[in-house]
Scaffold this motif. Sequence first.
Motif, PDB file in Angstrom:
ATOM      1  N   ARG A   1       0.817  -1.214   0.000  1.00 24.09           N
ATOM      2  CA  ARG A   1       0.000   0.000   0.000  1.00 24.09           C
ATOM      3  C   ARG A   1       0.847   1.258   0.000  1.00 24.09           C
ATOM      4  N   SER A   2       1.916   1.254   0.777  1.00 27.78           N
ATOM      5  CA  SER A   2       2.741   2.460   0.863  1.00 27.78           C
ATOM      6  C   SER A   2       3.546   2.694  -0.417  1.00 27.78           C
ATOM      7  N   THR A   3       3.970   1.622  -1.091  1.00 26.58           N
ATOM      8  CA  THR A   3       4.663   1.839  -2.368  1.00 26.58           C
ATOM      9  C   THR A   3       3.692   2.362  -3.424  1.00 26.58           C
ATOM     10  N   GLY A   4       2.441   1.941  -3.370  1.00 28.68           N
ATOM     11  CA  GLY A   4       1.440   2.492  -4.288  1.00 28.68           C
ATOM     12  C   GLY A   4       1.246   3.984  -4.070  1.00 28.68           C
ATOM     13  N   ILE A   5       1.163   4.379  -2.813  1.00 28.18           N
ATOM     14  CA  ILE A   5       1.038   5.806  -2.501  1.00 28.18           C
ATOM     15  C   ILE A   5       2.313   6.535  -2.893  1.00 28.18           C
ATOM     16  N   GLY A   6       3.464   5.900  -2.673  1.00 29.77           N
ATOM     17  CA  GLY A   6       4.734   6.508  -3.056  1.00 29.77           C
ATOM     18  C   GLY A   6       4.868   6.688  -4.560  1.00 29.77           C
ATOM     19  N   LEU A   7       4.377   5.715  -5.325  1.00 30.66           N
ATOM     20  CA  LEU A   7       4.398   5.852  -6.788  1.00 30.66           C
ATOM     21  C   LEU A   7       3.520   7.011  -7.235  1.00 30.66           C
ATOM     22  N   LEU A   8       2.402   7.191  -6.571  1.00 34.69           N
ATOM     23  CA  LEU A   8       1.531   8.318  -6.875  1.00 34.69           C
ATOM     24  C   LEU A   8       2.270   9.638  -6.646  1.00 34.69           C
ATOM     25  N   ALA A   9       3.034   9.701  -5.579  1.00 33.51           N
ATOM     26  CA  ALA A   9       3.786  10.916  -5.268  1.00 33.51           C
ATOM     27  C   ALA A   9       5.009  11.079  -6.160  1.00 33.51           C
ATOM     28  N   ALA A  10       5.538   9.979  -6.686  1.00 33.55           N
ATOM     29  CA  ALA A  10       6.748  10.048  -7.506  1.00 33.55           C
ATOM     30  C   ALA A  10       6.482  10.632  -8.887  1.00 33.55           C
ATOM     31  N   PHE A  11       5.260  10.515  -9.375  1.00 31.30           N
ATOM     32  CA  PHE A  11       4.964  10.982 -10.730  1.00 31.30           C
ATOM     33  C   PHE A  11       5.252  12.470 -10.928  1.00 31.30           C
ATOM     34  N   PRO A  12       4.727  13.400 -10.082  1.00 30.04           N
ATOM     35  CA  PRO A  12       5.046  14.806 -10.313  1.00 30.04           C
ATOM     36  C   PRO A  12       6.514  15.141 -10.057  1.00 30.04           C
ATOM     37  N   VAL A  13       7.161  14.406  -9.174  1.00 27.75           N
ATOM     38  CA  VAL A  13       8.584  14.646  -8.927  1.00 27.75           C
ATOM     39  C   VAL A  13       9.405  14.286 -10.166  1.00 27.75           C
ATOM     40  N   LEU A  14       9.107  13.143 -10.762  1.00 30.09           N
ATOM     41  CA  LEU A  14       9.817  12.750 -11.983  1.00 30.09           C
ATOM     42  C   LEU A  14       9.495  13.696 -13.139  1.00 30.09           C
ATOM     43  N   ALA A  15       8.262  14.159 -13.213  1.00 30.57           N
ATOM     44  CA  ALA A  15       7.905  15.121 -14.258  1.00 30.57           C
ATOM     45  C   ALA A  15       8.680  16.420 -14.074  1.00 30.57           C
ATOM     46  N   ALA A  16       8.837  16.870 -12.836  1.00 25.53           N
ATOM     47  CA  ALA A  16       9.614  18.086 -12.578  1.00 25.53           C
ATOM     48  C   ALA A  16      11.084  17.863 -12.905  1.00 25.53           C
ATOM     49  N   LEU A  17      11.614  16.683 -12.620  1.00 21.31           N
ATOM     50  CA  LEU A  17      13.016  16.398 -12.947  1.00 21.31           C
ATOM     51  C   LEU A  17      13.254  16.425 -14.450  1.00 21.31           C
ATOM     52  N   THR A  18      12.266  16.018 -15.245  1.00 21.62           N
ATOM     53  CA  THR A  18      12.438  16.079 -16.697  1.00 21.62           C
ATOM     54  C   THR A  18      12.234  17.494 -17.228  1.00 21.62           C
ATOM     55  N   THR A  19      11.502  18.322 -16.501  1.00 17.41           N
ATOM     56  CA  THR A  19      11.252  19.700 -16.931  1.00 17.41           C
ATOM     57  C   THR A  19      12.403  20.632 -16.578  1.00 17.41           C
ATOM     58  N   LEU A  20      13.079  20.399 -15.494  1.00 14.20           N
ATOM     59  CA  LEU A  20      14.121  21.309 -15.015  1.00 14.20           C
ATOM     60  C   LEU A  20      15.253  21.563 -16.018  1.00 14.20           C
ATOM     61  N   PRO A  21      15.742  20.582 -16.771  1.00 14.84           N
ATOM     62  CA  PRO A  21      16.820  20.891 -17.723  1.00 14.84           C
ATOM     63  C   PRO A  21      16.430  21.918 -18.791  1.00 14.84           C
TER      64      PRO A  21
END
Length: 150
Positions: free
Chosen positions: A96-116
């Motif tokens: 359950r916690s990894t599912g919630i963590g994956l939900l939170a990881a999506f905008p973080v990864l999107a921001a990491l691809t946008t920053l460059p």
Amino acid sequence: MEPVVGLNRDTYVLWVCRQIWEELPRVLGSGLLFSLCCVPSFVLFALGFLAPTVFVSVLTIAPGWAALLAGQTNIVSDGALPTIRFDCAFRHYWRRSTGIGLLAAFPVLAALTTLPFLQQSVVPLVVWLGLGADLLGMALLAALLLYAFP
């Protein structure tokens, strides 16, 4: 500890402080185990591997946080809940916690691809909008995670 009698808003803080003091070894032990769960992500972050840091955080920090909260809830329940060890809670709440963590990881990864794209001399409006959407998503998820993990 004696049973809770007359627990109200005036006695709650004192009762919780006394309960945590009496269970201090468990509090410190679970905090240390949570810190050990954070070590792999910290090492990857220190080495500059940002995307793998996010994925490893989902696999280790999210379940560690859930296990820490389960242990802390158990401590302040004053015996109303059965005692749960950190490793058992880690395994129990992992999916359950990894599912919630994956939900939170999506905008973080999107921001990491946008920053460059911010290194360009002229940054397109779409990049600013995407970064704003990422930050808004992270803020909303942070508020939701405050309620989802406990």
